[in-house]
Motif scaffolding. Sequence first.
Motif, PDB file in Angstrom:
ATOM      1  N   VAL A 165       0.812  -1.217   0.000  1.00 43.45           N
ATOM      2  CA  VAL A 165       0.000   0.000   0.000  1.00 43.45           C
ATOM      3  C   VAL A 165       0.846   1.268   0.000  1.00 43.45           C
ATOM      4  CG1 VAL A 165      -1.735   1.315   1.281  1.00 43.45           C
ATOM      5  CG2 VAL A 165      -1.938  -1.170   1.082  1.00 43.45           C
ATOM      6  N   PHE A 166       1.900   1.305   0.829  1.00 37.19           N
ATOM      7  CA  PHE A 166       2.705   2.521   0.954  1.00 37.19           C
ATOM      8  C   PHE A 166       4.079   2.422   0.307  1.00 37.19           C
ATOM      9  CE2 PHE A 166      -0.164   2.843   4.702  1.00 37.19           C
ATOM     10  CZ  PHE A 166      -0.783   4.032   4.356  1.00 37.19           C
ATOM     11  N   GLY A 167       4.447   1.221  -0.144  1.00 37.75           N
ATOM     12  CA  GLY A 167       5.749   1.061  -0.790  1.00 37.75           C
ATOM     13  C   GLY A 167       6.912   1.064   0.177  1.00 37.75           C
ATOM     14  N   CYS A 168       6.653   0.794   1.463  1.00 36.22           N
ATOM     15  CA  CYS A 168       7.733   0.763   2.446  1.00 36.22           C
ATOM     16  C   CYS A 168       7.337  -0.120   3.612  1.00 36.22           C
ATOM     17  CB  CYS A 168       8.062   2.179   2.942  1.00 36.22           C
ATOM     18  SG  CYS A 168       6.670   3.028   3.722  1.00 36.22           S
ATOM     19  N   THR A 169       8.321  -0.533   4.417  1.00 38.27           N
ATOM     20  CA  THR A 169       8.063  -1.343   5.603  1.00 38.27           C
ATOM     21  C   THR A 169       7.564  -0.449   6.738  1.00 38.27           C
ATOM     22  OG1 THR A 169      10.275  -1.046   6.520  1.00 38.27           O
ATOM     23  CG2 THR A 169       9.970  -2.850   4.926  1.00 38.27           C
TER      24      THR A 169
END
Length: 283
Positions: free
Chosen positions: A219-223
């Motif tokens: 969803v956000f492109g990051c952990t």
Amino acid sequence: MSEDLLLTFRSPPLPFFVESNRITYRPGEEHPNRTNLGVFDLLFVNEGTLYVAEENYKWILKPGDVLILRPDRWHYSFRPCDEETIFDWVHFQTVGAWEETEDNQPGSILGDYYTYAIRLPKKMKLNYPDEAKLIFSQLHEAAKSSSHGAFWDRQQRFLHLLQMLDEGWRSDAAKAAVSVAERAAAYLKLNYRTSISNTMLSEVLDLHTNYITRCMSEVFGCTPQQYLLYYRLDQAKLLLIKTDWTIARVAEETGFRQTPHFSRLFASNTGMPPLKFRKRFTT
């Protein structure tokens, strides 16, 4: 499947109300045939049955069903009403970005720290149809009024309707990637000043760490930890501009326990150390 489509709007700007009404079709009457209407057409069935299609998708709408038709497609009725049918329609539009995707895909429009991704099912059955009928009735009354305050009234009632649809979908898909990612993000933003481990986040959400990480990555492109870092750095930027606090205090207020570590991360992500950033925007 056509019932798994999801419409996403980035907000702000908010989608805005254009016009609305309540219509009754007698047996044999049908929804009009239109192409490229230019506005979104939201339909809500009170009584009876509507047979509506958009391009190659077809829906049989029963009482309590909501359907949103796109502004850039061909809409038509594939069968006349076979009983008296009462439904509400609302035309709305947006000047912001929007997209239609499968509801198990995150799409390209994402919310961030300052914006929100409104997600509305293409078709859904409302859990509280009586509440919806009241909202639609109030919306139609506001639409008929030409008073100065009517503009605010109908926009506020329309946003209430969008909120009900957005939250209704999320409650039905509580384990979906988008919902999990946004719950995790909300917790991280609320507690960013404290130390938050993946294990702690897992315990709060009652979900496995790997699943939360996968959802946030989709969803956000990051952990989760990367999201937390980016949010902390954004808050640090605001404090550097709005206050005259020392770099050490800014670091502490935004969850960084060691000033040198904060300065290195800040410079790595913004291209300049904190003090230079402050001088650039405050002189």
